[in-house]
Design a protein around this motif. Structure first.
Motif, short mmCIF file in Angstrom:
data_model
loop_
_atom_site.label_atom_id
_atom_site.label_comp_id
_atom_site.label_asym_id
_atom_site.label_seq_id
_atom_site.Cartn_x
_atom_site.Cartn_y
_atom_site.Cartn_z
N TYR A 29 0.82 -1.20 0.00
CA TYR A 29 0.00 0.00 0.00
C TYR A 29 0.86 1.26 0.00
CZ TYR A 29 -3.50 3.40 1.51
OH TYR A 29 -4.31 4.49 1.59
N ASN A 30 1.95 1.28 0.76
CA ASN A 30 2.82 2.45 0.86
C ASN A 30 4.11 2.25 0.09
OD1 ASN A 30 1.13 3.97 2.53
ND2 ASN A 30 1.93 3.02 4.37
N SER A 31 4.78 3.34 -0.21
CA SER A 31 6.07 3.30 -0.88
C SER A 31 7.14 2.76 0.06
CB SER A 31 6.49 4.71 -1.33
OG SER A 31 5.57 5.21 -2.27
N GLY A 92 -4.29 2.04 5.49
CA GLY A 92 -4.39 1.31 4.23
C GLY A 92 -4.85 -0.11 4.42
N ASP A 95 -8.11 -1.58 2.75
CA ASP A 95 -8.43 -0.90 1.49
C ASP A 95 -8.29 -1.88 0.32
OD1 ASP A 95 -8.74 1.38 2.97
OD2 ASP A 95 -7.11 2.48 2.04
N ASN A 99 -5.80 -0.24 -7.93
CA ASN A 99 -5.51 1.18 -8.04
C ASN A 99 -5.12 1.85 -6.72
OD1 ASN A 99 -5.95 1.09 -10.82
ND2 ASN A 99 -8.12 1.50 -10.58
N ASN A 100 -4.51 1.08 -5.80
CA ASN A 100 -4.07 1.63 -4.53
C ASN A 100 -2.64 1.24 -4.16
OD1 ASN A 100 -6.30 3.17 -3.57
ND2 ASN A 100 -7.39 1.27 -3.15
N ALA A 102 1.58 1.08 -4.13
CA ALA A 102 2.71 2.00 -4.30
C ALA A 102 4.02 1.29 -4.61
CB ALA A 102 2.88 2.84 -3.04
N LYS A 140 1.78 3.78 -10.11
CA LYS A 140 1.50 4.05 -8.71
C LYS A 140 0.04 4.48 -8.56
CE LYS A 140 3.01 6.46 -4.60
NZ LYS A 140 3.99 7.37 -4.01
N ASN A 141 -0.69 3.73 -7.77
CA ASN A 141 -2.14 3.91 -7.58
C ASN A 141 -2.92 3.74 -8.88
OD1 ASN A 141 -1.84 4.38 -4.80
ND2 ASN A 141 -1.32 6.51 -5.20
N ASN A 142 -2.33 3.03 -9.84
CA ASN A 142 -2.98 2.69 -11.11
C ASN A 142 -2.61 1.25 -11.48
OD1 ASN A 142 -4.40 5.10 -12.05
ND2 ASN A 142 -2.36 6.02 -12.00
N ASN A 143 -2.82 0.33 -10.56
CA ASN A 143 -2.50 -1.08 -10.77
C ASN A 143 -3.78 -1.88 -10.84
OD1 ASN A 143 -2.59 -0.28 -7.84
ND2 ASN A 143 -2.73 -2.49 -7.64
#
Length: 149
Positions: A29-31, A92, A95, A99-100, A102, A140-143
């Motif tokens: 979820y996070n980078s 996160g 969720d 699209n979420n 990173a 990123k956030n488009n997967n």
């Protein structure tokens, strides 16, 4: 008017598609943190995911909608590169995966690829065995899907 839902339809949420006897690919979820590891809610898999949304299946109880979500990985994250870990308590968790995301870490013996579109289409990023990285800006956030190669 109130919409009518189909009889016997239900939704199930799941946070991983892996097992204790396999190596896993984790979508985070996070980078990546500045110390070079991932430490956030994740979704782990050891296969191809046609859609990061999930899937629908017909069961004896009716239509079941299985929806993928970020969570802790049920302890199957022990083989991720560089000590990266899934953490359920962080923002996160719960969720939806689609699209979420990173970043990703590949603890599997085979490469995995994350795609922009459902069905393994569009822009993609490949993660070789043992690799980990933040997703490129286009993803990123488009997967929407991932494939085990």
């Amino acid at each position: 008017m109130v919409p009518i839902s189909p009889a016997n339809a239900y939704v199930t949420y799941t946070d991983d598609e892996c097992s204790s006897s396999t190596r896993c690919f984790a979508v985070f979820y996070n980078s990546m943190r500045n110390i070079g590891i991932f430490s956030s809610p994740c979704f782990i898999t050891n296969g191809s995911e046609h859609s990061h949304l999930g899937f629908d299946q017909l069961t004896s109880s009716g239509m079941q909608q299985v929806r993928y979500q970020f969570n802790h990985g049920s302890g199957f994250d022990t083989g991720l590169p560089n000590g990266s870990r899934c953490r359920a308590a962080d923002p996160g968790s719960g969720d939806g995966v689609k699209n979420n995301a990173a970043g990703a870490a590949n603890g599997d013996s085979r490469a995995h690829r994350i795609y922009y579109n459902t069905g393994y289409a569009g822009t993609y990023q490949t993660f070789q065995a043992g690799a980990m990285a933040n997703l490129i800006p286009a993803l990123k956030n488009n997967n929407a899907s991932s494939k085990r190669l």
